[in-house]
Each structure stands twice: as structure tokens, then as C-alpha cells.
Design an enzyme around this catalytic site. Sequence first.
Site, mmCIF file in Angstrom:
data_model
loop_
_atom_site.group_PDB
_atom_site.id
_atom_site.type_symbol
_atom_site.label_atom_id
_atom_site.label_comp_id
_atom_site.label_asym_id
_atom_site.label_seq_id
_atom_site.Cartn_x
_atom_site.Cartn_y
_atom_site.Cartn_z
ATOM 1 N N ASN A 8 0.876 -1.174 0.000
ATOM 2 C CA ASN A 8 0.000 0.000 0.000
ATOM 3 C C ASN A 8 0.912 1.222 0.000
ATOM 4 O O ASN A 8 1.431 1.615 1.033
ATOM 5 C CB ASN A 8 -0.878 -0.052 1.258
ATOM 6 C CG ASN A 8 -1.815 1.137 1.389
ATOM 7 O OD1 ASN A 8 -1.728 2.102 0.625
ATOM 8 N ND2 ASN A 8 -2.705 1.073 2.363
ATOM 9 N N ARG A 104 -2.575 -1.839 -3.463
ATOM 10 C CA ARG A 104 -3.696 -0.908 -3.350
ATOM 11 C C ARG A 104 -3.479 0.205 -4.365
ATOM 12 O O ARG A 104 -2.434 0.856 -4.374
ATOM 13 C CB ARG A 104 -3.746 -0.312 -1.947
ATOM 14 C CG ARG A 104 -4.866 0.712 -1.802
ATOM 15 C CD ARG A 104 -4.846 1.390 -0.447
ATOM 16 N NE ARG A 104 -5.955 2.329 -0.352
ATOM 17 C CZ ARG A 104 -5.923 3.457 0.357
ATOM 18 N NH1 ARG A 104 -4.850 3.790 1.051
ATOM 19 N NH2 ARG A 104 -6.970 4.244 0.384
ATOM 20 N N HIS A 193 -11.925 4.168 -0.512
ATOM 21 C CA HIS A 193 -11.910 3.251 0.639
ATOM 22 C C HIS A 193 -12.819 2.048 0.392
ATOM 23 O O HIS A 193 -13.295 1.407 1.336
ATOM 24 C CB HIS A 193 -12.381 3.949 1.938
ATOM 25 C CG HIS A 193 -11.473 5.039 2.425
ATOM 26 N ND1 HIS A 193 -11.953 6.259 2.860
ATOM 27 C CD2 HIS A 193 -10.134 5.097 2.553
ATOM 28 C CE1 HIS A 193 -10.945 7.020 3.243
ATOM 29 N NE2 HIS A 193 -9.818 6.337 3.064
ATOM 30 N N LEU A 222 -13.225 5.917 9.381
ATOM 31 C CA LEU A 222 -12.667 7.163 9.905
ATOM 32 C C LEU A 222 -11.188 6.965 10.219
ATOM 33 O O LEU A 222 -10.821 6.553 11.325
ATOM 34 C CB LEU A 222 -13.440 7.598 11.161
ATOM 35 C CG LEU A 222 -14.980 7.633 11.049
ATOM 36 C CD1 LEU A 222 -15.606 8.028 12.379
ATOM 37 C CD2 LEU A 222 -15.431 8.580 9.939
ATOM 38 N N GLY A 223 -10.341 7.209 9.244
ATOM 39 C CA GLY A 223 -8.893 7.135 9.461
ATOM 40 C C GLY A 223 -8.336 8.533 9.276
ATOM 41 O O GLY A 223 -8.967 9.518 9.656
ATOM 42 N N ARG A 254 -7.774 17.137 5.430
ATOM 43 C CA ARG A 254 -8.625 17.520 4.287
ATOM 44 C C ARG A 254 -9.938 18.121 4.781
ATOM 45 O O ARG A 254 -10.502 17.658 5.767
ATOM 46 C CB ARG A 254 -8.933 16.297 3.416
ATOM 47 C CG ARG A 254 -7.724 15.763 2.682
ATOM 48 C CD ARG A 254 -8.008 14.441 1.970
ATOM 49 N NE ARG A 254 -7.092 13.419 2.432
ATOM 50 C CZ ARG A 254 -7.220 12.113 2.193
ATOM 51 N NH1 ARG A 254 -8.227 11.664 1.469
ATOM 52 N NH2 ARG A 254 -6.340 11.255 2.666
ATOM 53 N N ASP A 295 -4.216 14.590 14.354
ATOM 54 C CA ASP A 295 -4.481 13.303 14.991
ATOM 55 C C ASP A 295 -5.594 13.448 16.029
ATOM 56 O O ASP A 295 -5.532 14.309 16.898
ATOM 57 C CB ASP A 295 -3.185 12.813 15.664
ATOM 58 C CG ASP A 295 -3.278 11.362 16.090
ATOM 59 O OD1 ASP A 295 -4.210 11.005 16.836
ATOM 60 O OD2 ASP A 295 -2.403 10.577 15.679
ATOM 61 N N ARG A 297 -6.273 11.774 18.576
ATOM 62 C CA ARG A 297 -5.817 11.633 19.965
ATOM 63 C C ARG A 297 -5.370 12.990 20.511
ATOM 64 O O ARG A 297 -5.666 13.338 21.659
ATOM 65 C CB ARG A 297 -4.641 10.651 20.056
ATOM 66 C CG ARG A 297 -5.070 9.211 19.933
ATOM 67 C CD ARG A 297 -3.911 8.317 19.669
ATOM 68 N NE ARG A 297 -3.402 8.521 18.318
ATOM 69 C CZ ARG A 297 -2.675 7.644 17.638
ATOM 70 N NH1 ARG A 297 -2.317 6.523 18.204
ATOM 71 N NH2 ARG A 297 -2.284 7.892 16.408
ATOM 72 N N GLY A 343 -8.659 3.999 12.084
ATOM 73 C CA GLY A 343 -8.020 4.505 13.315
ATOM 74 C C GLY A 343 -8.958 5.213 14.277
ATOM 75 O O GLY A 343 -9.018 4.870 15.463
ATOM 76 N N GLY A 345 -12.409 5.484 14.005
ATOM 77 C CA GLY A 345 -13.634 4.706 14.198
ATOM 78 C C GLY A 345 -13.443 3.535 15.154
ATOM 79 O O GLY A 345 -14.329 3.208 15.945
ATOM 80 N N GLU A 397 -7.720 -3.911 5.178
ATOM 81 C CA GLU A 397 -7.627 -3.705 3.730
ATOM 82 C C GLU A 397 -6.612 -4.666 3.116
ATOM 83 O O GLU A 397 -6.806 -5.163 2.015
ATOM 84 C CB GLU A 397 -7.231 -2.246 3.441
ATOM 85 C CG GLU A 397 -8.343 -1.257 3.739
ATOM 86 C CD GLU A 397 -7.863 0.186 3.865
ATOM 87 O OE1 GLU A 397 -7.167 0.495 4.855
ATOM 88 O OE2 GLU A 397 -8.178 1.007 2.987
HETATM 89 N N1 LIG Z 1 -6.730 5.761 20.439
HETATM 90 C C1 LIG Z 1 -7.122 6.604 19.474
HETATM 91 N N2 LIG Z 1 -8.052 7.554 19.741
HETATM 92 C C2 LIG Z 1 -8.455 8.417 18.796
HETATM 93 N N3 LIG Z 1 -7.982 8.411 17.537
HETATM 94 C C3 LIG Z 1 -7.055 7.493 17.209
HETATM 95 C C4 LIG Z 1 -6.576 6.551 18.157
HETATM 96 N N4 LIG Z 1 -5.672 5.763 17.520
HETATM 97 C C5 LIG Z 1 -5.581 6.206 16.257
HETATM 98 N N5 LIG Z 1 -6.408 7.252 16.057
HETATM 99 C C6 LIG Z 1 -6.615 8.042 14.840
HETATM 100 O O1 LIG Z 1 -6.498 7.230 13.697
HETATM 101 C C7 LIG Z 1 -5.844 7.982 12.663
HETATM 102 C C8 LIG Z 1 -5.165 7.055 11.696
HETATM 103 O O2 LIG Z 1 -6.096 6.138 11.208
HETATM 104 P P1 LIG Z 1 -5.647 5.046 10.157
HETATM 105 O O3 LIG Z 1 -6.858 4.265 9.794
HETATM 106 O O4 LIG Z 1 -4.480 4.292 10.663
HETATM 107 O O5 LIG Z 1 -5.249 6.004 8.986
HETATM 108 P P2 LIG Z 1 -4.644 5.843 7.545
HETATM 109 O O6 LIG Z 1 -4.667 4.363 7.206
HETATM 110 O O7 LIG Z 1 -5.572 6.636 6.722
HETATM 111 O O8 LIG Z 1 -3.267 6.408 7.633
HETATM 112 C C9 LIG Z 1 -4.875 8.866 13.408
HETATM 113 O O9 LIG Z 1 -4.624 10.048 12.712
HETATM 114 C C10 LIG Z 1 -5.614 9.143 14.692
HETATM 115 O O10 LIG Z 1 -6.335 10.342 14.528
HETATM 116 C C1 LIG Z 2 -8.534 7.370 -0.506
HETATM 117 C C2 LIG Z 2 -7.954 7.865 0.764
HETATM 118 O O1 LIG Z 2 -8.365 8.871 1.284
HETATM 119 O O2 LIG Z 2 -7.012 7.103 1.305
HETATM 120 P P1 LIG Z 2 -6.254 7.361 2.689
HETATM 121 O O3 LIG Z 2 -7.301 7.307 3.765
HETATM 122 O O4 LIG Z 2 -5.288 6.217 2.768
HETATM 123 O O5 LIG Z 2 -5.599 8.700 2.573
HETATM 124 MG MG LIG Z 3 -6.174 4.002 5.654
#
Ligand SMILES: Nc1ncnc2c1ncn2[C@@H]1O[C@H](COP(=O)(O)OP(=O)(O)O)[C@@H](O)[C@H]1O
Ligand SMILES: CC(=O)OP(=O)(O)O
Ligand SMILES: [Mg+2]
Length: 410
Positions: A8, A104, A193, A222-223, A254, A295, A297, A343, A345, A397
Amino acid sequence: MSVVLVVNSGSSSFKYQLLDMDREQVLASGLVERIGEGTGVAKHTVAAAALAAPDDPAPTVTEATYTIEREIPDHTAGFAVMLDAFAAHGPSLDEHSPVAVGHRVVHGGARFFEPTVVTPLVEINIDELSVLAPLHNPANLAGIVAAKKAFPDVPHVAVFDTAFHQSLAPEAYTYAIDREIAEAHRIRRYGFHGTSHKFVSEAAAAFVGRPLGELKQIVFHLGNGASVAAIEGGRSVDTSMGLTPLEGLVMGTRSGDLDPAVLFQLARRADMSIADLDTLLNKRSGLLGLAGVSDMRDIGERRDAGDPAAQLAFDVYVHRLRAYAGAYLAQLDGVDVISFTAGVGENSIRVREEAMATLGFAGVEIDPDRNATRERGIRRISSDSSRVEVLVVPTNEELEIARQTLSVTS
Ligand SMILES: Nc1ncnc2c1ncn2[C@@H]1O[C@H](COP(=O)(O)OP(=O)(O)O)[C@@H](O)[C@H]1O
Ligand SMILES: CC(=O)OP(=O)(O)O
Ligand SMILES: [Mg+2]
């Protein structure tokens, strides 16, 4: 053993997983970061499954993580670091040699609906689609090129974030702009996603023990990037991201939805260029733009400390989640299962609690104790009397990409 490597890649990083697909187990995973930024860093984790003897009924070993720092000028060098990590720390790629590599790819446009074996023509198509996903597709392609050099003798398969949303009806994917212009430039909503939304909605159906085909679902991914999907009978019927992964929810950096006229105003009054506006909305907005940190957190900590900017960022984030929940309840004419993943969610108790707090009218009732447990794995957070099942579903994923990769290569 059928071993699949999943890649990825992002603009300055890539994540990888080596999976034993006979048992759907991770053997190793890693993250190579800061590619092209001076000293790069790689983290390589050898999973317990790769360390324990295969016939050990109660393995006591735990995973081991290694850090490697080195100059990593490009993705090819990043792949070399990954291969070195496998050679130095295991598992051995001779013993666990991948039968295929899954990638991916974020944007498949209207061209790719299925996992696709990468040929030179497919590479050209992915490159052409970079105009629609300038932040993602060039990095995905760089990852493919590097991986093909490292693993020239196995099939490489592209799995597209957009594929699952190909089921959107015209009224869901059409922007209300001049049709000829839209058609000439492939301007429509695609959604992203999808690999995660598919994986989570299938896992949720299995968890509640009902046929996927009968369920109306809403999935909140929600990442860092965030999107929500309305899913009926296992098919995506609406989703919050559009032409690019910028539309929809508030994200780490974003903006999500805004009045497009904001752009004209800033171009005219603040003398901002297209490139400035692109950077503003994609990299300097969302939680970061509102509160200075991306972030969730950090947002939580600052909010607890009384920071009004963090409080506002959280409130705007939740307000948007509620708006989409309501919209998708209406699009689906009700809902059976709501899932939270990625992350934020999977981890943020407060985001889930606040996002669901106003859905009592629709039969949603969260059990505070269930919502507050930090158990890993798929779990229910709604009460027994809730008419809607609300779940936390860890996304995977990489596993979904590995499954889809094998589905076209074996
Ligand atoms: N314990 C937590 N509490 C709140 N938010 C969290 C926690 N752990 C991770 N996160 C959130 O998850 C986000 C990352 O999500 P993730 O799905 O790993 O993202 P991506 O794959 O898009 O990089 C971090 O930016 C953070 O905001
Ligand atoms: C499509 C997209 O937003 O991917 P990521 O969450 O990995 O940035
Ligand atoms: Mg992701």
C-alpha cells in the site's frame, strides 16, 4: 503455503504485509517512511505466527519489531530496505516466497471494477488516472514499478479503492454541472476506501448472523482519510467521497465538503493559485486546519485541556458525521447495521458516542459500557434493545487485497 505480499504505497511511504493465505495469517508487516526526505525509516514486524512452530498448539512467542534508518531516495530503494529487513530479521522470503503481489491503487476511474493483473497497459491506465488522484496514483504506480523489479516472476494485481463503488446509480454519482463538460473530463463521483467498506460490511453481516443481501448498512471509515458509505444488499449505493478523496467528511488534513465558491473567493481576494488551493484543502485543512493537529488523539487531549480550537474541530467533525448519518438513513429508507472502522472509528469512544447521540429516533441506542471497552476485534456497542446494531469492526484492507489478488491469480 500460498503467501501473498500486499503493498500500500503513499507519496512518501509504503506499508506492506506478508500473509499466509492458507490460514489468512499475517507473517510480517512493515512501514517504510520518509522516502526521498533524507534519512528514511523502516519498521519491520515479524508476527508471532511466523516465529512459532507451525504445530505448536499454544505458542508463547510474541511479535518482534525492528527499526532501520537509512537514506531512501525513492520507492525502489524503499523496496530494497524491505527486502533487507526480511533477509536480516525474517521470515525468509525463500521459505515464504510470495505467489503474487497485491497493490492498493486508489483511483481506478470508470475503467477498473475488478482486481486486475498489472500489465504494461494497466500501468499506463493507472498513470493516466493520476489526473484524477494526483496525491495517490503516482505513488501507487511507483510502488508497482519498484515491486515488479523486486519480484519480477510473480503476478502483480491492482486492487482499486474505487471498485466497490462502481454500483452507484447515476443519480448518486452525477454532479449537477454541464453534462458535456463533465463527460469530456470524466467529472463524476467515484468514491474511495471501497476495499475497506466491502470488507467491513461483509464482516458485519457475518457478525450479526444475517445474509448480506438482506441488510441495509452504513459504514463509517474514519482514518486519516475518512469516508462513509451506504450499502444495500452488499452493494454501495452512496458514499461521501467524490471525484477525488477530498469530498465529504472532515479528515485529518482535508476539508471535506465546502461551498465551491470558497475557491473563487480565495483565488480573487487572497490571490491564491490552483496549487495553493489544492494544498490548502488537501493538506492544511480538516482537524489540522482547525486546531493545528491532525491526529484525533491530540484533539482529544487538547479538548480535555480546555483548548477552544480543539473543541470546535471536534464539534465540526461530529456535526458532519451526523449530517451524513441522517442523509444515508434517508437514502436507504432505514438501516439495520452501522459500523465504525479505521483509526478513529475503531479507537475513539467519544467520536462514536457523539456521532450516534442524535439517532435515538431511528432506533439507535448505544451501550456506554460496551462503547468504552478497549477489546480488540469485532464487537457490538449498541444495547440489546437497540433496533439498529452498531458495531466496531477492525478493517483489514491488506487481507481483502490479498484475497482479491488470489482470486485472479489462482
Ligand atoms: N486511540 C485513538 N483515539 C483516537 N484516535 C485514534 C486513536 N488511535 C488512532 N487514532 C486516529 O487514527 C488515525 C489514523 O487512522 P488510520 O486508519 O491508521 O489512517 P490511515 O490508514 O488513513 O493512515 C490517526 O490520525 C488518529 O487520529
Ligand atoms: C482514498 C484515501 O483517502 O485514502 P487514505 O485514507 O489512505 O488517505
Ligand atoms: Mg487508511
